[in-house]
Design a protein around this motif. Structure first.
Motif, PDB file in Angstrom:
ATOM      1  N   TYR A  94       0.849  -1.188   0.000  1.00  0.00           N
ATOM      2  CA  TYR A  94       0.000   0.000   0.000  1.00  0.00           C
ATOM      3  C   TYR A  94       0.890   1.245   0.000  1.00  0.00           C
ATOM      4  O   TYR A  94       2.040   1.205   0.468  1.00  0.00           O
ATOM      5  CB  TYR A  94      -0.951   0.000   1.199  1.00  0.00           C
ATOM      6  N   ARG A 133      -1.345   6.165   2.559  1.00  0.00           N
ATOM      7  CA  ARG A 133      -2.594   5.479   2.880  1.00  0.00           C
ATOM      8  C   ARG A 133      -2.438   4.607   4.124  1.00  0.00           C
ATOM      9  O   ARG A 133      -1.360   4.077   4.402  1.00  0.00           O
ATOM     10  CB  ARG A 133      -3.060   4.609   1.701  1.00  0.00           C
ATOM     11  N   CYS A 174      -2.956   1.213   6.141  1.00  0.00           N
ATOM     12  CA  CYS A 174      -2.976  -0.200   5.785  1.00  0.00           C
ATOM     13  C   CYS A 174      -4.414  -0.709   5.761  1.00  0.00           C
ATOM     14  O   CYS A 174      -5.213  -0.396   6.650  1.00  0.00           O
ATOM     15  CB  CYS A 174      -2.156  -0.996   6.800  1.00  0.00           C
ATOM     16  N   ASN A 175      -4.753  -1.486   4.735  1.00  0.00           N
ATOM     17  CA  ASN A 175      -6.080  -2.096   4.688  1.00  0.00           C
ATOM     18  C   ASN A 175      -5.955  -3.571   4.337  1.00  0.00           C
ATOM     19  O   ASN A 175      -4.971  -4.013   3.763  1.00  0.00           O
ATOM     20  CB  ASN A 175      -6.989  -1.381   3.679  1.00  0.00           C
ATOM     21  N   GLY A 176      -6.957  -4.355   4.714  1.00  0.00           N
ATOM     22  CA  GLY A 176      -6.950  -5.781   4.416  1.00  0.00           C
ATOM     23  C   GLY A 176      -5.863  -6.556   5.131  1.00  0.00           C
ATOM     24  O   GLY A 176      -5.555  -7.684   4.745  1.00  0.00           O
ATOM     25  N   ARG A 208      -2.686  -5.908   5.127  1.00  0.00           N
ATOM     26  CA  ARG A 208      -1.535  -6.038   4.233  1.00  0.00           C
ATOM     27  C   ARG A 208      -0.205  -5.976   4.979  1.00  0.00           C
ATOM     28  O   ARG A 208       0.169  -4.955   5.543  1.00  0.00           O
ATOM     29  CB  ARG A 208      -1.570  -4.962   3.160  1.00  0.00           C
ATOM     30  N   TRP A 252      -2.273  -2.055  15.226  1.00  0.00           N
ATOM     31  CA  TRP A 252      -2.307  -0.584  15.178  1.00  0.00           C
ATOM     32  C   TRP A 252      -1.472   0.034  16.295  1.00  0.00           C
ATOM     33  O   TRP A 252      -1.636   1.204  16.622  1.00  0.00           O
ATOM     34  CB  TRP A 252      -3.765  -0.098  15.251  1.00  0.00           C
ATOM     35  N   LEU A 289     -12.311  -7.742  -0.555  1.00  0.00           N
ATOM     36  CA  LEU A 289     -11.713  -6.410  -0.487  1.00  0.00           C
ATOM     37  C   LEU A 289     -12.542  -5.435  -1.328  1.00  0.00           C
ATOM     38  O   LEU A 289     -13.412  -5.854  -2.102  1.00  0.00           O
ATOM     39  CB  LEU A 289     -10.279  -6.459  -1.008  1.00  0.00           C
TER      40      LEU A 289
END
Length: 304
Positions: free
Chosen positions: A42, A46, A48-50, A52, A94, A261
């Motif tokens: 990513y 941005r 982090c999503n999913g 990753r 996080w 996703l």
């Protein structure tokens, strides 16, 4: 100066390899070999999503309803997968990880996980990332810093891509050394196992992923003479191939083709997730690691 959503960026390099490790979550944001983006990561601007590239501790995957019993005491974790009513992927995704060793091709990050509702245990966690000209080695160490024993598991969530940018993973060749896959209910909680023989989930020999939708756990992994199990993902033209290896601490895999996703990101990479224990291990005890006070345990995986 603007702060990236993933915090400080730690850049490593060796030969053709370039790696970016991040402060928030302690995970992998990017890995390149020359102009090939080995990880479907990513951008720096941005969040982090999913999952990753994130390490998943002190448990990988899901815990049914966030409930478990340990040493005769019941615990309730926050439901971090609210639509399915589960606790998912641990407590450190996080959090901030601080560098305690740093070099051109190596970094060691540390995080102190303090007692909290649902997990009233103390852990000192370390991640060592090291690049060589052959690839990446990731060593995870967990020390029980408390006065009572505690349950522990770890997983990682990297996505891989061997096809040109923007091309789906359907044509990529996948080889998984697993003779069993995990049966699960609609909430992703295991209900049993079945042989891969004769099913769409048999990738013991390399073959294209095709239209198979994968969000499955795999077990009974074959290992090479060095004790490592290996997963291979290759491009359809066979010009690129990545091997994910992991030691005998990692006994399970979760493989995910990203079909849930956001639409623009689906099936552009395949998550190959080594896990030391399966989903819901805090509740079932299956392959769960129990650390005594002062005990340290470690495991390794890598990319070649």
């Amino acid at each position: 100066m603007m702060r990236p959503p993933s915090g400080e960026q730690f850049e490593l390099e060796s030969g053709e390899w370039r790696l970016t490790v991040v402060e928030v979550g302690g995970g992998l944001r990017a890995l390149r070999r020359g102009d090939w983006h080995v990880l479907d990561g990513y951008p720096v601007d941005r969040m982090c999503n999913g999952g990753r590239g994130q390490p998943l501790m002190p448990w990988p995957n899901r815990i049914d309803g966030g409930r478990y019993t340990f040493d005769g005491k019941p615990y309730q974790l926050a439901l971090t997968e609210p639509l399915r009513g589960n606790a998912i992927h641990g407590l450190t995704r996080w959090t901030h990880w601080r560098p305690v060793e740093r070099g051109a091709a190596r970094i060691v990050l540390e995080h102190a996980l303090d007692p909290q509702p649902g997990y009233p245990f103390s852990l000192t966690l370390r991640l060592r990332y090291e690049l060589t000209e052959q690839g990446l080695t990731v060593r995870t160490s967990a020390t029980n810093a408390g006065v009572v024993r505690c349950p522990f598991g770890v997983g990682f969530h990297p996505y891989f891509s061997c096809e040109p940018s923007g091309a789906p993973v359907d044509a990529s060749l996948l080889k998984l050394p697993a003779s069993e896959y995990v049966l699960a209910d609609a909430r992703g909680i295991p209900t049993g196992r079945a042989p891969v023989e004769g099913t769409p989930f048999d990738f013991r020999r390399p073959r294209p992923i095709g239209d198979v939708v994968l969000d499955h756990g795999f077990a009974d992994l074959a290992r090479d003479s060095d004790g490592r199990a290996r997963v291979e993902l290759g491009s359809s033209d066979q010009r690129r191939r990545v091997t994910l290896w992991f030691d005998d601490g990692y006994r399970y895999l979760q493989v995910f083709t990203g079909d849930t996703l956001p639409q623009a990101e689906r099936r552009l990479g395949v998550a190959i997730e080594p896990m030391t224990c399966p989903a819901n291990a805090f509740a079932t005890g299956e392959s769960l690691r129990v650390l005594d006070p002062g005990e340290t345990w470690h495991c390794e995986w890598g990319i070649a």
